[in-house]
Every structure is written in structure tokens, then in C-alpha cells.
Design a protein around this motif. Structure first.
Motif, PDB file in Angstrom:
ATOM      1  N   PHE A 156     -10.609   3.298   3.226  1.00 37.63           N
ATOM      2  CA  PHE A 156     -10.993   3.127   1.832  1.00 37.63           C
ATOM      3  C   PHE A 156     -12.216   3.974   1.510  1.00 37.63           C
ATOM      4  O   PHE A 156     -13.241   3.884   2.180  1.00 37.63           O
ATOM      5  CB  PHE A 156     -11.282   1.661   1.532  1.00 37.63           C
ATOM      6  N   THR A 157     -12.110   4.785   0.480  1.00 38.94           N
ATOM      7  CA  THR A 157     -13.226   5.619   0.049  1.00 38.94           C
ATOM      8  C   THR A 157     -13.611   5.251  -1.375  1.00 38.94           C
ATOM      9  O   THR A 157     -12.747   4.950  -2.203  1.00 38.94           O
ATOM     10  CB  THR A 157     -12.859   7.111   0.107  1.00 38.94           C
ATOM     11  N   ARG A 210     -16.269   0.616  -5.251  1.00 35.76           N
ATOM     12  CA  ARG A 210     -16.639   0.734  -3.842  1.00 35.76           C
ATOM     13  C   ARG A 210     -16.465  -0.603  -3.148  1.00 35.76           C
ATOM     14  O   ARG A 210     -16.356  -1.658  -3.794  1.00 35.76           O
ATOM     15  CB  ARG A 210     -18.100   1.171  -3.727  1.00 35.76           C
ATOM     16  N   HIS A 251      -7.495   3.791  -6.982  1.00 34.44           N
ATOM     17  CA  HIS A 251      -6.930   5.030  -6.439  1.00 34.44           C
ATOM     18  C   HIS A 251      -5.582   5.356  -7.076  1.00 34.44           C
ATOM     19  O   HIS A 251      -5.203   6.519  -7.164  1.00 34.44           O
ATOM     20  CB  HIS A 251      -6.781   4.926  -4.920  1.00 34.44           C
ATOM     21  N   HIS A 252      -4.833   4.340  -7.488  1.00 31.77           N
ATOM     22  CA  HIS A 252      -3.540   4.612  -8.107  1.00 31.77           C
ATOM     23  C   HIS A 252      -3.747   5.066  -9.546  1.00 31.77           C
ATOM     24  O   HIS A 252      -4.615   4.534 -10.259  1.00 31.77           O
ATOM     25  CB  HIS A 252      -2.651   3.364  -8.074  1.00 31.77           C
ATOM     26  N   THR A 292      -7.305  -0.700  -6.369  1.00 35.82           N
ATOM     27  CA  THR A 292      -8.559  -0.133  -5.894  1.00 35.82           C
ATOM     28  C   THR A 292      -9.083   0.927  -6.839  1.00 35.82           C
ATOM     29  O   THR A 292     -10.211   1.376  -6.689  1.00 35.82           O
ATOM     30  CB  THR A 292      -8.373   0.527  -4.516  1.00 35.82           C
ATOM     31  N   GLN A 303       0.863  -1.179   0.000  1.00 40.42           N
ATOM     32  CA  GLN A 303       0.000   0.000   0.000  1.00 40.42           C
ATOM     33  C   GLN A 303       0.902   1.232   0.000  1.00 40.42           C
ATOM     34  O   GLN A 303       1.769   1.383   0.863  1.00 40.42           O
ATOM     35  CB  GLN A 303      -0.898  -0.014   1.234  1.00 40.42           C
ATOM     36  N   THR A 305      -6.514   3.783 -12.687  1.00 37.08           N
ATOM     37  CA  THR A 305      -7.493   4.701 -13.266  1.00 37.08           C
ATOM     38  C   THR A 305      -7.293   4.826 -14.776  1.00 37.08           C
ATOM     39  O   THR A 305      -8.257   4.800 -15.555  1.00 37.08           O
ATOM     40  CB  THR A 305      -7.390   6.084 -12.617  1.00 37.08           C
ATOM     41  N   ILE A 329     -14.573   5.615  -5.292  1.00 39.37           N
ATOM     42  CA  ILE A 329     -14.163   6.573  -6.317  1.00 39.37           C
ATOM     43  C   ILE A 329     -15.018   6.366  -7.561  1.00 39.37           C
ATOM     44  O   ILE A 329     -15.535   5.272  -7.804  1.00 39.37           O
ATOM     45  CB  ILE A 329     -12.666   6.454  -6.683  1.00 39.37           C
TER      46      ILE A 329
END
Length: 296
Positions: free
Chosen positions: A89-90, A101, A127-128, A125, A34, A132, A92
Motif C-alpha cells: 500500500f502506497t 495514507r 487507488h481505483h 483506498t 483486490q 478517485t 496517494i
């Protein structure tokens, strides 16, 4: 099962150095990683953790010339990890079309693709930036995905496999060298109620026994991509699409050169925070002249 968390701080911070260290830690049994603002955290079961094995890493000594790398460790129990995961964790939204999610998050009305990911200690996730970028690129090919065979190399949490299946792929094969990622990807696939994704443990050597794919997705890192691209080309159909990320803008020329040598035509690219995702098309009737070398 209890895990040991090893926190690495890199001064001055460099994502490239963090990626190099992560690759090294993965090779000695660490199961999940992480990113942090100053480095990264690596995870391994308490039974497998050996402090001495980190102290003896030659790469830490070689990097010490230009970087100060400090590390410490702590025991992270299952219940502590779950609490930390839910707290940090949020969800996106990618391109206003994909919601990523956890199962405990509510969905959002009007989203085209609702993806449930429980990554715990795995990458992927969304997020990276590289994840994306890959998701956005897959959306660009959404009109061509229906009924196609898709390969997801270095599948991690399985997020790209899941999106490919939701875009209409007939079958998806995910491959990862990490057993934790293998288990996590299968859990995520089950949570998304998908039946046409198969996850395997291994490296590009597994591709020698695979049928040809219409799409190959690979979000790994520069060195592995350059080594494994001949394997991708061999199991990609004529006219098939190769989509890759996990490298920096300065690495793009070497990636494009390798693709050209393998008879693949550059398509397009996306950039985010100095990271790149790029697509190539395999040319028909290309005569292969590069020797195929086994990946490590």
C-alpha cells in the motif's frame, strides 16, 4: 483469523468481467477483493472456504465461451497479510488536496484533507479510478457540504464518508452489504477521530426508514445503481445532489435516462480510464410515476 486467498486470472483481461465475477463472489460470502493486473484476488475465512462452490459457479461456465478464467488458492495468515499490506500500500494524493495514507505513513504538509485508511481486504483506498473520481467530485461540492446530511451507499472502507465529514457534513450514514466492510469502515472512522458517521449493514431497502438526505454518494456498479436509483430519489431532498460512479462510459446513457425518468437533472461528469462519475440534482415538485421495486 486465517483467510483463503483465491486468485482469478482472466484472459483476455476485462475489468467489466472482473466486476461481474466480484459481484458473484460477494453474493456467496467472500468478504474482500483486490484487483490485479490480470484479474483479482478474493478473500474468505478458511472456515467458510469451499473449493467445490467455486467449481460449480454457472457464471464461470458461461464466460468460458469468450474468456479463459483460471484460478488458484492459498492460505493467507493474519501476520502474512499485514506484512503484505504494509509492503504494497502506497499513499496517494488526489487533486493536490487529499492525502490518503495508512497510519504508519507520515502526513504531508500543506494537504487540506488527511485521510487515514486501513483497507486490508476492502475496496476504497483511492487507488481505483472510481474512488478517485468520487473524491474529486466531492471536492467540487465542498462549498455546499457544510451542515448537510450525507448518505454513502456501498461505503466500503468509508473513505467517501470520511471526506464528507471532513468537508463539514453534519451527519453521514454509510451502508454496505458486506460485514467486513462494515467493520473496516468503523475502524477507519475511529482512526480519523470522527463522531458524526454511522455505518449500517444492508442494502437500499434500509432507506425506507431513513430521513431525507442532502447528498447521496453511490460508488457501486451499473446494475445495482439502475435498480436502486428509485430508492435514492425517494430519500433525496428536493434540490439534493446524487453523485454516482462504478460504471463505464458506455453505461452513461442508461444511467442518464434512468435519472431523467426519476426527475433528476444531469449536472456534470468526470472520466478516468473509461470509468465515469456523474452528478444529478433532484427536481422540485416532480411527480413520481415509476413503480418502486425492491432491490435484491
Amino acid at each position: 483469523m486465517d483467510y483463503t486467498a483465491i486468485n482469478f486470472n482472466i484472459t483476455p483481461f476485462s475489468e467489466e468481467i472482473a466486476d461481474i465475477l466480484i459481484a458473484t463472489m460477494s453474493s456467496i460470502g467472500y468478504e474482500g477483493f483486490q484487483y490485479t493486473d490480470t484479474g483479482f484476488t478474493a478473500y474468505i475465512t478458511c472456515e467458510q472456504f469451499e473449493e467445490e462452490s467455486i467449481q460449480k459457479l454457472e457464471i464461470l461456465q458461461s464466460l468460458a465461451v469468450d474468456y479463459q478464467i483460471d484460478w488458484n488458492f492459498s492460505v493467507l495468515q493474519d501476520r502474512d497479510w499485514n506484512l503484505e499490506w504494509e509492503k504494497n500500500f502506497t499513499p496517494i494524493v488526489v487533486d493536490n488536496r487529499i492525502l490518503i495514507r495508512a497510519g504508519f505513513h507520515p502526513t504531508i504538509p500543506g494537504i487540506d484533507y488527511d485521510i487515514i485508511i486501513e483497507p486490508k481486504m476492502s475496496f476504497g483506498t483511492g487507488h481505483h479510478p472510481t474512488t478517485t473520481l468520487m473524491l474529486e467530485t466531492l471536492l467540487d461540492f465542498s462549498g455546499q457540504m457544510k451542515g448537510k446530511r450525507v448518505l454513502d451507499m456501498g461505503c466500503g472502507t468509508g473513505i467517501l464518508s470520511i471526506l464528507a465529514a471532513k468537508l463539514g457534513a453534519s451527519t453521514v450514514t454509510g451502508i454496505d452489504v458486506d460485514e467486513w466492510s462494515y467493520r473496516n469502515a468503523r475502524e477507519n472512522i475511529e482512526n480519523n477521530r470522527l463522531q458524526n458517521i454511522q455505518i449500517k449493514i444492508g442494502n437500499a431497502g434500509l432507506l425506507e426508514k431513513e430521513k431525507e438526505f442532502d447528498f447521496i454518494l453511490a460508488n457501486i456498479n451499473r446494475n445495482i445503481l439502475l435498480t436502486d436509483m428509485p430508492f435514492y430519489e425517494r430519500c433525496l431532498k428536493d434540490g439534493g445532489i446524487l453523485i454516482m460512479s462504478g460504471f463505464y462510459t458506455q453505461d452513461l446513457p442508461s444511467i442518464r435516462q434512468k435519472a431523467a425518468e426519476l426527475g433528476m437533472t444531469y449536472g456534470d461528469q468526470k472520466m478516468k480510464q473509461n470509468w465515469v462519475a456523474v452528478s444529478f440534482t433532484k427536481n422540485k415538485q416532480f411527480v413520481r410515476y415509476l413503480p418502486l421495486q425492491k432491490s435484491s
